[in-house]
Design an enzyme around this catalytic site. Structure first.
Site, short mmCIF file in Angstrom:
data_model
loop_
_atom_site.label_atom_id
_atom_site.label_comp_id
_atom_site.label_asym_id
_atom_site.label_seq_id
_atom_site.Cartn_x
_atom_site.Cartn_y
_atom_site.Cartn_z
N SER A 1 22.68 47.08 7.21
CA SER A 1 23.12 47.20 8.60
C SER A 1 24.56 46.78 8.87
O SER A 1 25.03 46.92 10.01
CB SER A 1 22.18 46.41 9.53
N THR B 1 5.04 45.99 2.67
CA THR B 1 4.78 45.42 1.35
C THR B 1 5.71 46.08 0.33
O THR B 1 6.28 47.16 0.58
CB THR B 1 3.33 45.66 0.90
N TYR C 1 16.10 45.38 18.93
CA TYR C 1 16.80 45.99 17.80
C TYR C 1 16.08 47.24 17.32
O TYR C 1 14.86 47.23 17.13
CB TYR C 1 16.90 44.98 16.67
N SER C 2 16.83 48.33 17.14
CA SER C 2 16.23 49.58 16.68
C SER C 2 17.22 50.37 15.84
O SER C 2 18.32 50.71 16.30
CB SER C 2 15.79 50.44 17.87
N ASN C 3 16.84 50.68 14.61
CA ASN C 3 17.69 51.49 13.75
C ASN C 3 17.86 52.91 14.29
O ASN C 3 18.83 53.59 13.97
CB ASN C 3 17.11 51.54 12.34
N GLY D 1 23.05 42.59 6.99
CA GLY D 1 22.33 43.74 6.49
C GLY D 1 21.05 43.33 5.78
O GLY D 1 21.11 42.54 4.83
N SER E 1 17.93 40.28 -4.09
CA SER E 1 16.48 40.09 -4.14
C SER E 1 16.02 39.75 -2.74
O SER E 1 16.49 38.78 -2.14
CB SER E 1 16.10 38.95 -5.11
#
Length: 382
Positions: free
Chosen positions: A98, A156, A192-194, A329, A354
């Site tokens: 992001s 997951t 928040y929204s992509n 991000g 990770s």
């Protein structure tokens, strides 16, 4: 994870530094390589120690660059690939997730400066029929549109890995989101929204007459000489890219090759920590947009989000209210923090490889936050 909760984690002083849990299946640490001596007064020991701590806590790699004016330092810890032997470098590309949003927002502000659109203009005037409710460009940029987030159902490691080869179009992502209930009425609340940035990508393509990737190349990457930054259109990365891993129950799933279309205009860019710093400096020093539009970007709503930007309290003066601006991000296998002083002079960009399936439960974030604070503190005036 809500951006308000992210903000709460970011806007603190060094009192946040606490011990955390380590993975039960962590990779072995290696001596960092390509760590460059500071070219000036940056105090780097604590930054390198923070990167080492991230790897000790379970990240396969952690890389950073710190800049203070013309002085700079870069450092790395860990490995390019978990089962390999090559040491990570700050020059290795990563998916920045992001942090892409700040770059897309900069293109939108350039189009505003050129008179091709207005911040308070409704989307329906620019892309008729795209949205069923009256939403403005500003509401897309600062996540107050109420448009649902298409990026759901990735709970997951198995669900994430199963979608690695999916190729989707922006219009499909937007349609998927619009089939969900709206979160709020436009303009009433931050959620928040992509999807907001997938829509902005469609608007940019309409107004600029080219793809969002080409707009970023022509308007951001080329002018700033960000030679290690790309907007990929498939699943592959350069051979020297750091590998990304989703970590669940001590198991590491390699998600390096992942079709970039799922990220759309909100999160698809691949870059380096140096290029991210170059971007935020060029954004805040007036190279990309004029000061009046920089000011617009840096006006934040009550939850701490501006126009494509997050804010954090400056670690040099945590009680003064002085701010730094940038973004976070959260990607599959990759996470990034990149922040700068309002004028772009003092900067820290950090990436690690990770991540937990849910960023809200990622134990590495506390270590990353410590590294961000160490980086900002390393540039404090003596």
């Amino acid at each position: 994870m809500s951006k308000l909760r992210i903000l709460a984690a970011l806007t603190v002083s060094t009192s946040l530094l606490v011990s955390g849990c380590t993975s039960s299946d962590e990779p072995s640490a290696v001596e960092p390589t390509t760590t460059t001596p500071s070219s000036g007064s940056i105090r780097t020991d604590d930054v390198q120690a923070a990167l080492d701590a991230m790897v000790d806590a379970g990240s396969v790699a952690a890389v950073a660059q710190v800049r203070d004016g013309e002085d700079s330092w870069s450092g790395a810890a860990g490995l390019v690939e978990r089962d390999g032997t090559e040491a990570a470098s700050a020059e290795n590309p990563v998916r920045i997730a992001s942090v892409t949003k700040a770059m897309v927002a900069a293109v939108v502000l350039q189009l505003v400066d050129e008179g091709k659109l207005e911040l308070d203009q409704q989307v329906d005037e620019l892309r008729p029929g795209l949205l069923p409710r009256p939403v403005t460009v500003r509401q897309l940029l600062d996540h107050t549109s109420g448009v649902p987030d298409y990026l759901t159902g990735f709970d997951t490691a198995d669900q994430i890995a199963a979608r690695a080869n999916d190729s989707v179009k922006d219009d499909e992502l937007i349609a998927q989101a619009l089939a969900m209930p709206w979160t709020t009425e436009p303009g009433s609340e931050f959620v928040y929204s992509n999807t907001n940035y997938a829509i902005l990508g469609r608007i940019i393509a309409e107004q600029d007459g080219k793809s969002i990737g080409q707009s970023l190349q022509d308007r951001i990457f080329d002018p700033l000489e960000m030679t290690d930054s790309t907007y990929p259109t498939d699943s592959t990365l350069d051979a020297d890219a750091l590998h990304g891993y989703v970590v669940e129950n001590g198991n590491y799933t390699d998600v390096t090759e992942y079709d970039a279309s799922i990220w759309s205009s909100g999160a698809a860019v691949v870059s380096t920590v140096a290029d991210m710093n170059t971007f935020f400096r060029g954004l805040f020093d007036g190279t990309l947009i004029p000061q009046n539009l920089i000011d617009e970007m840096q006006v934040v709503n009550p939850t701490g989000y501006g126009l494509g930007l997050l804010l954090a309290i400056d670690a040099c003066n945590p009680g003064s209210g002085e701010l730094v601006f940038g973004n976070r991000g959260n990607g599959f296998g990759y996470s990034t923090l990149a922040f700068a002083s309002p004028d772009g002079e003092r900067q820290v960009a950090l990436s690690w490889t990770s991540t937990a399936p849910d960023p809200a439960t990622d134990p590495l974030f506390q270590y990353a936050n410590a590294a961000l604070i160490a980086g900002l503190t390393s540039t404090c005036p003596a």
